[in-house]
Design a protein around this motif. Structure first.
Motif, PDB file in Angstrom:
ATOM      1  N   ARG A   2     -40.710 -61.263 -73.800  1.00  0.00           N
ATOM      2  CA  ARG A   2     -39.563 -60.200 -73.277  1.00  0.00           C
ATOM      3  C   ARG A   2     -39.013 -60.182 -75.069  1.00  0.00           C
ATOM      4  O   ARG A   2     -37.933 -61.411 -75.493  1.00  0.00           O
ATOM      5  N   TYR A   6     -35.451 -56.807 -79.682  1.00  0.00           N
ATOM      6  CA  TYR A   6     -36.170 -55.703 -79.823  1.00  0.00           C
ATOM      7  C   TYR A   6     -36.077 -54.196 -79.385  1.00  0.00           C
ATOM      8  O   TYR A   6     -35.691 -53.041 -79.759  1.00  0.00           O
ATOM      9  N   ARG A   7     -35.437 -54.764 -78.131  1.00  0.00           N
ATOM     10  CA  ARG A   7     -35.413 -53.698 -77.223  1.00  0.00           C
ATOM     11  C   ARG A   7     -33.995 -52.881 -77.577  1.00  0.00           C
ATOM     12  O   ARG A   7     -33.534 -51.655 -77.810  1.00  0.00           O
ATOM     13  N   GLU A  18     -45.275 -54.510 -77.905  1.00  0.00           N
ATOM     14  CA  GLU A  18     -44.688 -53.859 -76.307  1.00  0.00           C
ATOM     15  C   GLU A  18     -46.462 -53.401 -76.250  1.00  0.00           C
ATOM     16  O   GLU A  18     -46.773 -53.284 -74.721  1.00  0.00           O
TER      17      GLU A  18
END
Length: 379
Positions: A2, A6-7, A18
């Motif tokens: 996670r 990036y998110r 991903e």
């Protein structure tokens, strides 16, 4: 893995983030097998060697941005402004733990981040390498020596405030170019080398030197090569493009006579220091500063096994011809570039591939490390 960066869309360096990591490995293994299919038999491939998908990078290459007293350590956005990535999940825990106090040190002493759009400022990059056990090498890349004294005069504060700080240096890179570091290095700390023990072998890294960025997978790579060497039972092993001596020193630890060649004087000095730590004399381990492509046949031998670990450009044509004619019966080729590996294996007309294995040094990306065991054609 996670990643909030990036998110949020502020960093997309991990191009496969991903994709679940097991699927990444399968796809990467398939790609290198397809790329090397003309030179590596399908039945030669072994199961890929993998390490953790996060927290694996032992080196952080951070661009300094922001403003004086509010530095960012990470990357630059398209307009050239700093984006802070000090909690990047790729870095080893020792690096992540060091970056907050390191940024605080930079702010406290008043280092001026280099502003790319304005071509103004001093601090360009901060490079941090972590050894097994948590000791750190910290390198400040400055545009000039104008703020060198600020770091030198507060060195004690840095060593006290940053967990694990052991080797500290300043690199001078005066050009307005996308170049990570310059030619001039100024060592500030009492120690000038970071001790990087890999299993029983102590390796040493000086500022600017090369070391595999994934410690766990590097250990796996050296273990595989050592096993292949043991199976060949050579009297002497030659390590060409030996760097700090990783392959040779692991073989020497197992009782082999070894010789290494490398163009970098600092890397050879590091290999010689490791050999001394292991109690090896010149009858057991010889390391020389020479052009690997031109001087391999000057090493003491003859070799039973030759290890080659060239840069991304692969082997020089003269070295390919020498390898075809040399007395060694076994060769190990470690490559960070499958394209040049495919070219070189096709050119090595008197060798045939016995085994091959992917070592995933670079999770979340397309980059691949492949090790290949070769024997004499027809034997």
């Amino acid at each position: 893995m996670r990643c909030d960066y990036y998110r949020a869309g502020v960093c997309r360096s991990c191009t496969h983030l991903e994709v679940p990591y097991p699927e990444q490995v399968v796809a990467k293994d398939r790609r290198v097998r397809d790329l090397l299919s003309a030179v590596v038999p399908a039945d030669a491939w072994r199961v890929p060697f993998v390490g953790p998908e996060s927290g694996f990078r032992n080196k952080a290459k951070l661009v300094a941005g922001g403003t004086t007293g509010a530095v960012t350590l990470g990357i630059l956005d398209p307009p050239g402004r700093g984006v802070d990535l000090r909690e990047c999940g790729l870095h080893e825990a020792a690096i992540v733990a060091a970056l907050l106090p390191l940024a605080g040190f930079i702010d406290d002493i008043g280092l001026i981040p280099y502003a790319v759009p304005e071509r103004r400022g001093e601090l360009k990059h901060v490079l941090v390498t972590a050894a097994p056990g948590g000791a750190l090498m910290i390198r400040f890349v400055l545009r000039s020596t104008a703020q060198l004294a600020l770091i030198r005069n507060r060195l004690g504060l840095l060593l006290d405030s940053v967990p694990g700080a052991d080797v500290v240096s300043v690199n001078i890179q005066p050009e307005h170019k996308a170049i990570l570091e310059g030619e001039r290095e100024i060592i500030l700390s009492p120690n000038d080398s970071l001790r990087m023990p890999l299993g029983p072998v102590p390796l040493y890294l000086q500022p600017g030197g090369f070391f595999q960025t994934n410690t766990v997978v590097a250990q796996g790579l050296y273990a595989q090569a050592t096993s292949w060497i043991a199976d060949a039972e050579p009297g002497t092993v030659w390590d060409i493009y030996c760097g700090v001596g990783g392959f040779a020193l692991h073989a020497a630890y197992e009782g082999r006579r070894v010789a290494g060649i490398e163009l970098s004087p600092s890397a050879i000095a590091a290999a010689q220091r490791s050999a001394a730590d292991l109690g090896l004399d010149e009858g057991q381990a010889v390391f020389r500063v020479e052009d690997a492509g031109a001087s391999a046949d000057t090493l003491p031998g003859p070799p039973g096994v030759v290890v080659v670990n060239p840069p991304r450009r692969g082997l020089d044509a003269d070295l390919v011809r020498w390898l075809d004619d040399c007395p060694a019966q076994t060769m190990i080729y470690s490559s960070c570039n499958p394209q040049t590996l495919a070219r070189d294996l096709a050119a090595l007309s008197r060798w045939t591939v016995r085994e091959a294995r992917l070592f995933d040094m670079f999770p979340q990306t397309d980059h691949s490390e492949v090790a290949v065991l070769l024997g004499r054609a027809g034997s």
